[in-house]
Design an enzyme around this catalytic site. Structure first.
Site, short mmCIF file in Angstrom:
data_model
loop_
_atom_site.label_atom_id
_atom_site.label_comp_id
_atom_site.label_asym_id
_atom_site.label_seq_id
_atom_site.Cartn_x
_atom_site.Cartn_y
_atom_site.Cartn_z
N GLY A 18 -16.75 61.83 15.56
CA GLY A 18 -15.31 62.05 15.38
C GLY A 18 -14.77 63.32 15.99
O GLY A 18 -13.75 63.85 15.55
N ASN A 20 -13.31 63.74 18.90
CA ASN A 20 -11.98 63.51 19.48
C ASN A 20 -10.92 63.53 18.38
O ASN A 20 -9.87 64.14 18.53
CB ASN A 20 -11.95 62.18 20.24
CG ASN A 20 -12.46 62.32 21.66
OD1 ASN A 20 -11.78 62.85 22.52
ND2 ASN A 20 -13.67 61.85 21.91
N ARG A 71 -16.93 38.66 13.09
CA ARG A 71 -16.03 39.63 13.71
C ARG A 71 -14.58 39.39 13.30
O ARG A 71 -13.83 40.33 13.01
CB ARG A 71 -16.18 39.52 15.24
CG ARG A 71 -15.59 40.66 16.01
CD ARG A 71 -15.90 40.51 17.50
NE ARG A 71 -17.30 40.76 17.81
CZ ARG A 71 -17.85 41.97 17.94
NH1 ARG A 71 -17.11 43.05 17.78
NH2 ARG A 71 -19.11 42.11 18.22
N LEU A 99 -12.90 44.67 19.58
CA LEU A 99 -11.86 44.10 18.71
C LEU A 99 -11.44 42.73 19.23
O LEU A 99 -11.37 42.50 20.44
CB LEU A 99 -10.66 45.05 18.64
CG LEU A 99 -10.97 46.37 17.92
CD1 LEU A 99 -9.91 47.42 18.23
CD2 LEU A 99 -11.09 46.16 16.41
N ASN A 113 -7.08 53.63 23.49
CA ASN A 113 -8.52 53.89 23.47
C ASN A 113 -8.87 55.02 24.43
O ASN A 113 -8.19 55.21 25.44
CB ASN A 113 -9.25 52.61 23.93
CG ASN A 113 -10.76 52.75 23.92
OD1 ASN A 113 -11.35 53.28 22.97
ND2 ASN A 113 -11.41 52.27 24.97
N HIS A 115 -12.09 55.98 26.79
CA HIS A 115 -13.34 55.44 27.30
C HIS A 115 -13.99 56.48 28.21
O HIS A 115 -13.31 57.06 29.06
CB HIS A 115 -13.08 54.14 28.07
CG HIS A 115 -14.34 53.52 28.59
ND1 HIS A 115 -15.24 52.88 27.76
CD2 HIS A 115 -14.89 53.49 29.83
CE1 HIS A 115 -16.28 52.47 28.47
NE2 HIS A 115 -16.08 52.82 29.73
N ASP A 151 -12.19 47.47 27.60
CA ASP A 151 -12.08 48.65 28.46
C ASP A 151 -11.27 48.37 29.72
O ASP A 151 -11.68 48.73 30.84
CB ASP A 151 -13.49 49.18 28.83
CG ASP A 151 -14.24 49.65 27.60
OD1 ASP A 151 -13.59 50.10 26.64
OD2 ASP A 151 -15.48 49.57 27.59
N THR A 178 -15.48 67.79 26.66
CA THR A 178 -14.43 68.82 26.66
C THR A 178 -13.15 68.28 27.31
O THR A 178 -12.05 68.48 26.80
CB THR A 178 -14.92 70.05 27.46
OG1 THR A 178 -16.20 70.38 26.98
CG2 THR A 178 -14.00 71.22 27.32
C1 GRF Z 1 -16.65 59.65 23.21
O1 GRF Z 1 -17.40 59.96 24.34
C2 GRF Z 1 -15.72 58.50 23.50
O2 GRF Z 1 -15.21 58.50 24.79
C3 GRF Z 1 -16.66 57.32 23.33
O3 GRF Z 1 -17.45 57.66 22.22
C4 GRF Z 1 -17.54 59.09 22.12
C5 GRF Z 1 -17.06 59.44 20.76
O4 GRF Z 1 -17.19 60.81 20.47
N1 GRF Z 1 -15.92 56.09 23.20
P1 GRF Z 1 -16.53 61.41 19.18
O5 GRF Z 1 -16.93 60.52 18.01
O6 GRF Z 1 -15.05 61.48 19.37
O7 GRF Z 1 -17.15 62.78 19.03
#
Ligand code: GRF
Length: 216
Positions: A18, A20, A71, A99, A113, A115, A151, A178
């Protein structure tokens, strides 16, 4: 999308660390963005980001996909829970579940999303190793609207990092993270300012910006 003076309501879906999500919550606070993460939802009880979100006083829910027969029943319940929070946008921030089209269609134009590749290159998993194997000199991330195709959807912003000759998938993923945070935070800022438009042509327009590309 959002009414004036109403904060942009964000629901964030995660599966693990988590980071991000954390950087989005912190950016909203530090930059005093007109947005709020109203809930963080994980499909795994052990998702580390859930505990962090709880400590911040954010509403959290765990909905374990393992508990569902298939699902579509998981997605139907997930959609119900997400809708309860009346989000303007639903952010997939490391949500490692495909999903169903039924879910995606409920949130058309509101589901975003991140990616870890420069789409349309490398949809799916193992993107960092694929970039190394292809001898790419640049790797990147993409923040995009979600469509029923995995994606693959209108691109809002991308970020790039160099690939070093001695990189492995972990070092490259670490460097990319980063810029992932930077790109996703920038998109959230645009969303909070109501500047992101998904046009009928399927293209994205961000008002008052000349570029949507970010370099580490
Ligand atoms: C990130 O690299 C995101 O792009 C990918 O999974 C990773 C998740 O990282 N889909 P975090 O859980 O946000 O640290």
């Amino acid at each position: 999308m959002t009414e004036p003076n109403k904060k942009c309501r964000l629901v964030v879906l995660i599966s693990g660390r988590g980071s991000n999500m954390q950087s989005i919550v912190e950016t909203i606070k530090n930059k005093q963005l007109h947005a709020e993460v109203v809930a963080v939802i994980a499909n795994k009880a052990e998702a580390k980001g859930i505990q962090w979100a709880q400590e911040q006083g954010i509403a959290t829910q765990v909905l374990e996909h393992k508990q569902f027969a298939d699902r579509s029943s998981f997605d139907a319940r997930l959609a119900q829970i997400v809708q309860q929070y009346q989000p303007d946008y639903v952010l997939l921030a490391g949500f490692m579940r495909i999903l169903t089209p039924e879910f995606v269609q409920q949130f058309t134009g509101r589901l975003i999303n991140i990616h870890p590749s420069l789409l349309p290159l490398f949809p799916g998993l193992n993107t960092h190793q694929q970039a190394i194997d292809a001898e790419l000199q640049w790797h990147g991330c993409t923040v995009h609207f979600v469509t029923p195709v995995l994606d693959h959807g209108p691109i809002i912003a991308q970020g790039i990092v160099p690939v070093h000759h001695d990189d492995d998938a972990d070092t490259l993923a670490h460097r990319l993270l980063t810029i992932e945070h930077r790109v996703f935070n920038q998109v959230v800022e645009w969303l909070a300012q109501d500047r992101v438009q998904l046009l009928e042509t399927g293209r994205v327009q961000v008002l008052d910006t000349s570029h949507r590309a970010f370099v580490a």
